[in-house]
Design a protein around this motif. Structure first.
Motif, short mmCIF file in Angstrom:
data_model
loop_
_atom_site.label_atom_id
_atom_site.label_comp_id
_atom_site.label_asym_id
_atom_site.label_seq_id
_atom_site.Cartn_x
_atom_site.Cartn_y
_atom_site.Cartn_z
N TRP A 60 0.82 -1.21 0.00
CA TRP A 60 0.00 0.00 0.00
C TRP A 60 0.86 1.26 0.00
O TRP A 60 0.59 2.22 -0.73
N HIS A 63 2.35 1.90 -3.34
CA HIS A 63 1.37 2.46 -4.28
C HIS A 63 1.25 3.97 -4.12
O HIS A 63 1.34 4.71 -5.11
N HIS A 127 -5.18 -1.72 -5.51
CA HIS A 127 -4.62 -0.72 -6.43
C HIS A 127 -5.74 0.10 -7.07
O HIS A 127 -5.70 1.35 -7.05
N HIS A 189 2.15 -2.27 -10.29
CA HIS A 189 1.62 -0.91 -10.12
C HIS A 189 1.75 -0.11 -11.42
O HIS A 189 0.78 0.50 -11.89
#
Length: 282
Positions: A60, A63, A127, A189
């Motif tokens: 996380w 991201h 995502h 990502h």
């Protein structure tokens, strides 16, 4: 009107820092899972939970650090706090489901593939939920083919990560696995970001530099970053993980078997002596 996207507004700084965070979360998760395999049933859930939260927070954090470099030239960007933290919760929960599955069921094909599929879909969901939290004077569009490729990468990466979590032994091997996992997570990502387009409103316009989302994202990163630091401290203070004693611990049952074999051999020798005519003591 199609917006002008810049995914690297800070150059390679955000990709590299995001990659380091993905590697850190993966490394902590791997070591915690290894620790869970060498401990009793009472402490095993705690180590698995710490490992799952470390991996989830690492993914996380990667991201949203990467998203610091994402700008749209024609509109400012902000983030919905509720959806943003919901994406963090999704990351931790789906990784936790996968880690607990392999932690208790091992790396057998059926549970590993099921856990990898569920976790990979969850990571991809994290995502795109994080992307849905973006607020701008426009809307996001996606290329379905590239989205499907990013989901496939997430599933493969999650399966490989879960396999490594219960199969890789030793500090250097875990470090190498975390580096590869960081590449996979970062690749997923940026593959997902390659699928993104922005359709901005006709009246949307911001001056150069006003489209940065850094100030909105940075406060959201504080909690997960603190957690990763605390998790790293827990791992570093655990002597079994630092000294590599988990391999020694795993070898102890085999050592007990060897002692039993020696005792059985001695008993057999004594019985042979009695059978061959050695006088019995009364």
């Amino acid at each position: 009107m199609q917006g002008t996207i810049d995914g690297f507004s800070y150059g390679m700084v955000t990709p590299l820092v995001g990659y380091v965070m993905a590697c850190l979360g993966s490394a902590l998760g791997l070591r915690c899972t290894v620790r869970s395999l060498a401990t009793g049933r009472t402490r095993k859930p705690g180590w698995l939970a710490l490992g799952a939260a470390s991996i989830g927070c690492g993914i996380w954090t990667m991201h949203f650090i990467a998203m610091l470099g994402f700008q749209v030239g024609e509109t400012a960007i902000s983030y919905d706090v509720t959806l943003t933290f919901l994406s963090l919760l999704v990351a931790v929960l789906v990784v936790g489901a996968g880690v607990f599955t392999v932690g208790y069921r091992g790396a057998r094909p059926a549970p590993l593939l099921a856990a990898g599929l569920f976790t990979g879909l969850g990571v991809a969901g994290m995502h795109y939920l994080g992307m849905a939290a973006m607020r701008m004077n426009g809307s996001l569009t996606y290329s379905s083919g590239v989205v499907a490729l990013s989901v496939l990468i997430a599933v493969v990466a999650a399966t490989a990560a879960l396999w490594a979590a219960v199969s890789v032994r030793g500090f250097l091997a875990s470090l190498g696995a975390s580096v590869i996992m960081g590449i996979a997570v970062t690749g997923m990502h940026y593959t997902g970001m390659a699928a993104v387009g922005v359709r901005v409103a006709h009246d949307a316009h911001v001056a150069s530099g006003d489209g940065s989302s850094a100030l909105d994202v940075l406060p959201l990163l504080v909690g997960p970053l603190i957690f990763l630091v605390v998790a790293a401290a827990v791992v570093m203070l655990d002597p079994m993980l630092i000294m590599g004693d988990e391999e020694e611990h795993a070898a102890r049952p085999a050592q007990r078997i060897d002692i039993g074999d020696i005792q059985a051999s001695l008993n057999a020798d004594n019985n042979w002596g009695v059978a061959s005519g050695a006088p019995e003591q009364r």
